[in-house]
Design an enzyme around this catalytic site. Structure first.
Site, mmCIF file in Angstrom:
data_model
loop_
_atom_site.group_PDB
_atom_site.id
_atom_site.type_symbol
_atom_site.label_atom_id
_atom_site.label_comp_id
_atom_site.label_asym_id
_atom_site.label_seq_id
_atom_site.Cartn_x
_atom_site.Cartn_y
_atom_site.Cartn_z
ATOM 1 N N ALA A 73 0.855 -1.177 0.000
ATOM 2 C CA ALA A 73 0.000 0.000 0.000
ATOM 3 C C ALA A 73 0.896 1.232 0.000
ATOM 4 O O ALA A 73 2.055 1.160 0.424
ATOM 5 C CB ALA A 73 -0.876 -0.006 1.247
ATOM 6 N N GLY A 116 0.530 -5.069 0.647
ATOM 7 C CA GLY A 116 -0.564 -5.128 -0.315
ATOM 8 C C GLY A 116 -0.141 -5.745 -1.638
ATOM 9 O O GLY A 116 -0.972 -6.293 -2.367
ATOM 10 N N GLU A 119 -0.437 -9.386 -1.091
ATOM 11 C CA GLU A 119 -1.878 -9.665 -1.055
ATOM 12 C C GLU A 119 -2.483 -9.614 -2.456
ATOM 13 O O GLU A 119 -3.351 -10.415 -2.802
ATOM 14 C CB GLU A 119 -2.575 -8.654 -0.138
ATOM 15 C CG GLU A 119 -2.182 -8.846 1.321
ATOM 16 C CD GLU A 119 -2.687 -7.718 2.213
ATOM 17 O OE1 GLU A 119 -2.349 -6.553 1.949
ATOM 18 O OE2 GLU A 119 -3.433 -8.010 3.156
ATOM 19 N N GLU A 139 3.709 -5.416 7.220
ATOM 20 C CA GLU A 139 2.844 -4.394 7.823
ATOM 21 C C GLU A 139 3.115 -4.174 9.298
ATOM 22 O O GLU A 139 3.051 -3.045 9.793
ATOM 23 C CB GLU A 139 1.353 -4.764 7.630
ATOM 24 C CG GLU A 139 0.842 -4.623 6.223
ATOM 25 C CD GLU A 139 0.996 -5.871 5.360
ATOM 26 O OE1 GLU A 139 1.801 -6.761 5.729
ATOM 27 O OE2 GLU A 139 0.319 -5.951 4.325
HETATM 28 N N1 CO8 Z 1 4.567 3.353 -0.314
HETATM 29 C C1 CO8 Z 1 4.962 4.525 -0.838
HETATM 30 N N2 CO8 Z 1 6.160 4.703 -1.420
HETATM 31 C C2 CO8 Z 1 6.981 3.632 -1.493
HETATM 32 C C3 CO8 Z 1 6.619 2.375 -0.986
HETATM 33 C C4 CO8 Z 1 5.339 2.245 -0.365
HETATM 34 N N3 CO8 Z 1 4.905 1.090 0.116
HETATM 35 N N4 CO8 Z 1 7.638 1.517 -1.198
HETATM 36 C C5 CO8 Z 1 8.604 2.220 -1.816
HETATM 37 N N5 CO8 Z 1 8.212 3.505 -2.001
HETATM 38 C C6 CO8 Z 1 8.968 4.602 -2.603
HETATM 39 C C7 CO8 Z 1 10.052 5.109 -1.664
HETATM 40 O O1 CO8 Z 1 9.520 6.010 -0.718
HETATM 41 C C8 CO8 Z 1 10.998 5.750 -2.629
HETATM 42 O O2 CO8 Z 1 10.499 7.010 -2.983
HETATM 43 P P1 CO8 Z 1 11.482 8.309 -2.980
HETATM 44 O O3 CO8 Z 1 12.479 8.019 -4.073
HETATM 45 O O4 CO8 Z 1 10.560 9.430 -3.309
HETATM 46 O O5 CO8 Z 1 12.101 8.375 -1.641
HETATM 47 C C9 CO8 Z 1 10.905 4.866 -3.875
HETATM 48 O O6 CO8 Z 1 9.682 4.140 -3.737
HETATM 49 C C10 CO8 Z 1 12.025 3.863 -3.949
HETATM 50 O O7 CO8 Z 1 12.045 3.124 -2.745
HETATM 51 P P2 CO8 Z 1 13.396 2.853 -1.915
HETATM 52 O O8 CO8 Z 1 14.370 3.957 -2.109
HETATM 53 O O9 CO8 Z 1 13.003 2.520 -0.505
HETATM 54 O O10 CO8 Z 1 13.932 1.546 -2.678
HETATM 55 P P3 CO8 Z 1 14.827 0.374 -2.074
HETATM 56 O O11 CO8 Z 1 15.183 -0.480 -3.247
HETATM 57 O O12 CO8 Z 1 15.906 0.892 -1.218
HETATM 58 O O13 CO8 Z 1 13.803 -0.477 -1.111
HETATM 59 C C11 CO8 Z 1 11.734 -1.566 -0.540
HETATM 60 C C12 CO8 Z 1 12.681 -1.095 -1.660
HETATM 61 C C13 CO8 Z 1 12.410 -2.673 0.300
HETATM 62 C C14 CO8 Z 1 10.494 -2.125 -1.207
HETATM 63 C C15 CO8 Z 1 11.396 -0.371 0.374
HETATM 64 O O14 CO8 Z 1 10.971 0.723 -0.431
HETATM 65 C C16 CO8 Z 1 10.302 -0.650 1.359
HETATM 66 O O15 CO8 Z 1 10.567 -1.255 2.394
HETATM 67 N N6 CO8 Z 1 9.052 -0.231 1.070
HETATM 68 C C17 CO8 Z 1 7.944 -0.368 1.970
HETATM 69 C C18 CO8 Z 1 7.471 -1.815 2.024
HETATM 70 C C19 CO8 Z 1 6.313 -1.970 2.996
HETATM 71 O O16 CO8 Z 1 6.428 -1.773 4.181
HETATM 72 N N7 CO8 Z 1 5.153 -2.378 2.443
HETATM 73 C C20 CO8 Z 1 3.974 -2.589 3.244
HETATM 74 C C21 CO8 Z 1 3.155 -1.372 3.252
HETATM 75 S S1 CO8 Z 1 1.771 -1.519 4.340
HETATM 76 C C22 CO8 Z 1 0.662 -2.376 3.415
HETATM 77 O O17 CO8 Z 1 0.899 -2.803 2.306
HETATM 78 C C23 CO8 Z 1 -0.663 -2.569 4.069
HETATM 79 C C24 CO8 Z 1 -1.638 -3.267 3.161
HETATM 80 C C25 CO8 Z 1 -2.995 -2.942 3.585
HETATM 81 C C26 CO8 Z 1 -4.054 -3.267 2.604
HETATM 82 C C27 CO8 Z 1 -3.683 -3.214 1.178
HETATM 83 C C28 CO8 Z 1 -3.772 -1.882 0.597
HETATM 84 C C29 CO8 Z 1 -3.110 -1.814 -0.777
#
Ligand code: CO8
Length: 265
Positions: A73, A116, A119, A139
């Site tokens: 998400a 997500g 999922e 999450e």
């Molecule tokens: N949301 C928003 N932006 C994101 C997300 C995200 N989930 N993941 C990555 N981005 C963005 C980063 O903020 C970054 O943006 P910016 O360049 O502007 O800073 C860009 O994408 C690149 O990301 P990274 O620099 O972090 O890239 P890395 O290769 O270093 O890392 C990762 C990649 C490991 C995927 C890392 O970005 C990360 O950990 N992301 C978050 C993962 C996470 O926690 N996901 C779970 C989110 S909660 C959720 O999904 C709840 C679900 C609920 C119901 C479903 C609804 C859809």
């Protein structure tokens, strides 16, 4: 692939219709690792609703492209939301459009399928993963729990102890392990993930579509109904198919030692 056939100019979700009877749906939001913001989910719902009714589409491939499936998400969109705001977003309506799609859906996963994103992959019927694919439900690390089936579909797919490990620790699970625990149907080389999913979709698309839709409906019910009810449902569905032209064609083609030509009737 040529994903030029967009639903609108600013679409995050693109559809390629160039393969007969197969739609390839691609999430394209690379600047945010394909994070599923409301707009992405709206577009996915819109496309899956359309494809559900498209008689000429018999199978769907869902992918995030060569590098990432979806990193969950959109955390920026959720950061300051209140419970009421989250409730009023009614995102279950978007997910339902995918979950209730009657056509076979194959997810082609490269890179991250987190939160997500994992999922979303689990909404598919079959998951093809590239060797670099990484699955996870992180999450808990950002203060919430899965909100689109992660505690339910994951549990059913891999069982309590693998699911709880993923859910309670947020561990990232690589493709080979995901395959071993039953979260993935097949692992391929990264550059073959989408091609493998498309080939499989093309093969499935040649099979009788009414039978495929009955198969999907009955098989998915098996998770929710008692065995006897499920067996009755299967039996009724099996019997119903004897009213289709494709059932006669399938049997006759076998007896006449020729390839069947299914008409979808
Ligand atoms: N949301 C928003 N932006 C994101 C997300 C995200 N989930 N993941 C990555 N981005 C963005 C980063 O903020 C970054 O943006 P910016 O360049 O502007 O800073 C860009 O994408 C690149 O990301 P990274 O620099 O972090 O890239 P890395 O290769 O270093 O890392 C990762 C990649 C490991 C995927 C890392 O970005 C990360 O950990 N992301 C978050 C993962 C996470 O926690 N996901 C779970 C989110 S909660 C959720 O999904 C709840 C679900 C609920 C119901 C479903 C609804 C859809």
């Amino acid at each position: 692939m040529d994903f030029t056939n967009k639903i609108n100019d600013s679409a995050y979700v693109q559809v390629d219709y160039s393969i007969a009877q197969v739609a390839v749906v691609k999430i394209h939001r690379p600047e945010a690792k394909n994070a599923l913001n409301t707009q992405v989910r709206k577009e996915l719902a819109q496309i899956f609703s359309t494809l559900s009714f498209a008689d000429d589409i018999h199978a769907i491939v869902l992918t995030g492209g060569d590098h990432v499936f979806a990193a969950g998400a959109d955390l920026k969109e959720m950061a300051t939301a209140s419970s009421t705001e989250m409730m009023l977003r009614h995102t279950e309506r978007y997910w339902n459009a995918i979950a209730q799609c009657p056509k076979p859906v194959i997810a082609a996963v490269n890179g991250y399928a987190l939160g997500g994103g994992c999922e979303l992959a689990m909404h598919a019927d079959i998951i093809i993963a590239g060797k670099s694919a990484i699955f996870g439900q992180p999450e808990i690390k950002v203060g919430v729990i899965p909100g689109a089936g992660g505690t339910q579909r994951l549990f059913r797919a891999v069982g309590k102890f693998h699911a709880m490990r993923m859910l309670m620790t947020g561990v990232m699970v690589p493709a080979d392990e995901a395959y071993r625990i039953g979260l993935v149907s097949q692992v391929t080389e990264d550059d073959q993930t989408i091609a493998t999913a498309i080939k499989m979709a093309e093969n499935i698309a040649k099979l009788p579509p009414i039978a495929l839709q009955q198969l999907k409906e009955v098989a998915l019910w098996s998770e929710d109904v008692p065995l006897q009810a499920g067996l009755a449902l299967e039996r009724k569905s099996f019997q119903l198919l004897f009213s289709t032209e494709d059932q006669k064609e399938g049997a006759n083609a076998f007896l006449e030692k020729r390839r069947p030509h299914y008409s979808g009737k």
